[in-house]
Write an enzyme that holds these catalytic residues in place. Structure first.
Site, PDB file in Angstrom:
ATOM      1  N   LYS A  61      -5.575   3.138  -2.410  1.00 48.71           N
ATOM      2  CA  LYS A  61      -4.814   2.646  -1.414  1.00 48.71           C
ATOM      3  C   LYS A  61      -5.892   2.166  -0.450  1.00 48.71           C
ATOM      4  O   LYS A  61      -5.759   1.335   0.568  1.00 48.71           O
ATOM      5  CB  LYS A  61      -3.538   3.414  -1.017  1.00 48.71           C
ATOM      6  CG  LYS A  61      -2.428   3.392  -2.016  1.00 48.71           C
ATOM      7  CD  LYS A  61      -2.102   1.981  -2.393  1.00 48.71           C
ATOM      8  CE  LYS A  61      -0.617   1.854  -3.547  1.00 48.71           C
ATOM      9  NZ  LYS A  61      -0.643   0.716  -3.840  1.00 48.71           N
ATOM     10  N   SER A 117       0.823  -1.205  -0.012  1.00 51.74           N
ATOM     11  CA  SER A 117      -0.208  -0.061   0.105  1.00 51.74           C
ATOM     12  C   SER A 117       0.853   1.271   0.029  1.00 51.74           C
ATOM     13  O   SER A 117       1.923   1.542  -0.648  1.00 51.74           O
ATOM     14  CB  SER A 117      -0.982  -0.159   1.264  1.00 51.74           C
ATOM     15  OG  SER A 117      -1.754   1.023   1.391  1.00 51.74           O
ATOM     16  N   TYR A 159      -5.051   8.389  -5.898  1.00 46.27           N
ATOM     17  CA  TYR A 159      -4.084   7.486  -5.379  1.00 46.27           C
ATOM     18  C   TYR A 159      -4.636   6.821  -4.180  1.00 46.27           C
ATOM     19  O   TYR A 159      -4.707   5.851  -3.777  1.00 46.27           O
ATOM     20  CB  TYR A 159      -2.619   7.997  -5.430  1.00 46.27           C
ATOM     21  CG  TYR A 159      -1.840   7.211  -5.002  1.00 46.27           C
ATOM     22  CD1 TYR A 159      -1.305   5.866  -5.492  1.00 46.27           C
ATOM     23  CD2 TYR A 159      -1.121   7.609  -3.946  1.00 46.27           C
ATOM     24  CE1 TYR A 159      -0.610   5.084  -5.021  1.00 46.27           C
ATOM     25  CE2 TYR A 159       0.033   6.665  -3.313  1.00 46.27           C
ATOM     26  CZ  TYR A 159       0.400   5.592  -3.841  1.00 46.27           C
ATOM     27  OH  TYR A 159       1.257   4.623  -3.644  1.00 46.27           O
TER      28      TYR A 159
END
Length: 288
Positions: free
Chosen positions: A155, A137, A151
């Site tokens: 994650k 991650s 993004y």
């Protein structure tokens, strides 16, 4: 017992390549993936010369294609002991201007691709009652910055998937590890996709502008040493070395002083919020 088998996605550079080589130099078996062997020729040669295998796999492929490729790779050695979902990238910019393609590609790479590789290896791991799934991650999976909405969202999604997975398969002898790196000196920033902010849209001088400028200025100057990070990941996964005692004992592995600091601040912020709204939140239950 024969040497364990690693399946590592995204081995063309960075953590994926370094981890592949470390496992091979330790006498273990590795199947790495790259999107295009010709475009990653140096990495492919390095892994193969060290005794590993490399297949082509794009994490945005359809589910059936990913599962078929992983299970075909599994037949090389008859099993996969360690699945390392390392492949990923970031799309950066203000949320307002992301396109549907931006969002789709970001989540297909960082969430759906890992989901499908996990689905591919679970039957074998369940049958053996043994296996480790590692999802790489980011500190952004705990603490989202301005300009990192897509993004960080991907994650956060990967971490939620991982948390549930750990609870589902822990009793089956399968462990799950979420690795949360901070800023490490790889080509990750250079490989990121920057969504340009149209001039005059009001983001000049805002946190979006500040964070993007910080990212631009940090390329090649990140404080994290990727070789040290990979060494710790290897130890925790295999149960060897100074960090080996953590194998199967932790769900999250933050890496880098910046990652630890940001996560600590995020946890404290959540605690403050809870205390501020505790009475209101608990007042919403039915009265007995």
């Amino acid at each position: 017992m024969s040497a364990p088998v690693w399946f590592i996605t995204g081995t063309s550079h960075g953590f994926g390549l370094l981890l592949s080589l470390q496992a091979l130099h330790a006498g273990q078996k590795v199947i790495g993936t790259v999107r295009n062997k010709q475009h990653s020729l140096d990495a492919v040669q390095s892994i193969e010369q060290a005794g590993g295998n490399v297949i082509e796999l794009d994490m945005t492929e359809p589910r059936d294609s990913i599962i078929e490729k992983v299970r075909t790779a599994e037949k090389i050695y008859g099993r996969i002991d360690f699945l390392i979902n390392n492949a990923g990238y970031s799309t950066l910019g203000p949320i307002e201007f992301f396109t549907e393609d931006d969002a789709s590609h970001q989540f297909r790479t960082n969430v759906f691709g890992p989901l499908f590789t996990i689905q591919a290896v679970l039957p074998g791991m369940r049958a053996r009652r043994l296996g480790t799934i590692v999802n790489i991650s980011s500190v952004a999976g705990q603490d989202a910055l301005a300009s990192c909405g897509l993004y960080a969202g991907s994650k956060f999604g990967l971490e939620g998937l991982s948390e549930a997975l750990a609870k589902e398969v822990g009793s089956l002898g399968i462990s799950v590890l979420i690795v949360e790196p901070g800023a490490f000196r790889t080509n990750f920033w250079k490989a990121s996709v920057l969504r340009n902010v149209p001039a005059g849209e009001g983001y000049e001088g805002t946190p979006v502008d500040t964070v993007l400028n910080k990212f631009r200025g940090s390329a090649g100057k990140q404080p994290g040493d990727p070789e040290k990070a990979v060494d710790i990941i290897f130890q925790v996964v295999t149960g060897q070395g100074a960090a080996g005692h953590l194998k199967g004992q932790i769900l999250r592995l933050p890496l880098g002083e910046d990652a630890v600091s940001r996560i600590e601040k995020k946890v404290q912020s959540v605690k403050i919020d809870i205390e501020l709204y505790r009475k209101l939140a608990t007042s919403t239950d039915f009265s007995n």
